[in-house]
Design an enzyme around this catalytic site. Structure first.
Site, PDB file in Angstrom:
ATOM      1  N   ILE A 125      35.352  44.383  41.655  1.00 25.39           N
ATOM      2  CA  ILE A 125      36.371  43.400  41.265  1.00 25.39           C
ATOM      3  C   ILE A 125      35.693  42.130  40.748  1.00 25.39           C
ATOM      4  O   ILE A 125      34.827  41.561  41.406  1.00 25.39           O
ATOM      5  CB  ILE A 125      37.300  43.025  42.442  1.00 25.39           C
ATOM      6  N   HIS A 126      36.119  41.706  39.584  1.00 25.76           N
ATOM      7  CA  HIS A 126      35.733  40.429  38.972  1.00 25.76           C
ATOM      8  C   HIS A 126      36.935  40.014  38.137  1.00 25.76           C
ATOM      9  O   HIS A 126      37.970  40.679  38.175  1.00 25.76           O
ATOM     10  CB  HIS A 126      34.450  40.572  38.141  1.00 25.76           C
ATOM     11  N   GLY A 127      36.848  38.950  37.386  1.00 25.97           N
ATOM     12  CA  GLY A 127      38.009  38.432  36.656  1.00 25.97           C
ATOM     13  C   GLY A 127      38.693  39.444  35.758  1.00 25.97           C
ATOM     14  O   GLY A 127      39.918  39.545  35.717  1.00 25.97           O
ATOM     15  N   GLY A 130      40.337  41.955  38.305  1.00 27.96           N
ATOM     16  CA  GLY A 130      41.305  41.330  39.204  1.00 27.96           C
ATOM     17  C   GLY A 130      42.475  40.678  38.517  1.00 27.96           C
ATOM     18  O   GLY A 130      43.571  40.597  39.087  1.00 27.96           O
TER      19      GLY A 130
END
Length: 157
Positions: free
Chosen positions: A14-16, A19
């Site tokens: 999960i990262h920008g 997410g």
């Protein structure tokens, strides 16, 4: 049957982009990270939770926990499943997790890997896993972000 909207391989988990961009695009209200290391690492989990909007829940399970628990998902849980590599996807599918569509988003280059797109590098073990998923009927695409056109991975296998 769990409502798995999409499964994504992203070695960053999960990262920008995952997410926010992907979760919003899919309409997901739950991101499940299936990864043995992160399932036992609350620091990593807290860092990843920062990249998720308040309307999306997260769960961090080992591969086996995902296999054991996914079928207990509530009908209103719209699941975005995120894994680190294709070998884990094979374990999930063979463990009866109903993965129909696989998005290959990011697999970093490292020694022994061949770069096949700007964000995806594979070695022979990765190729074998993708061929196995193909035989198991999983539809696969390489696509970094939702508004990008997809690339069929089968031409690289």
């Amino acid at each position: 049957m769990p409502n798995i909207l999409l499964t994504r391989i992203d070695n960053r988990l999960i990262h920008g982009q995952v997410g926010m961009t992907w979760a919003n695009h899919l309409g997901a209200n739950l991101i499940v990270v299936a990864n043995d290391k992160v399932a036992d690492d609350p620091v990593q989990q807290n860092l990843m939770d920062m990249a998720v909007s308040d309307v999306v829940d997260t769960r961090y399970f080992t591969i086996q926990e995902t296999i054991d628990k996914i079928h207990y998902a509530a009908d209103d849980q719209l699941i975005f499943l995120v894994v680190k590599d294709p070998q884990d996807v094979v374990k999930l599918v063979e463990g009866n997790v109903p993965i129909v569509k696989l998005n290959i988003g990011n697999m970093h280059f490292s020694e022994g890997k061949q770069q096949i797109t700007s964000t995806v590098s594979v070695n022979e073990a990765d190729k074998q896993a993708f061929r196995r998923l193909q035989k198991l009927g999983v539809k696969m695409e390489i696509r970094r972000v939702p508004d990008e056109s997809n690339t069929d991975i089968s031409k690289f296998l």
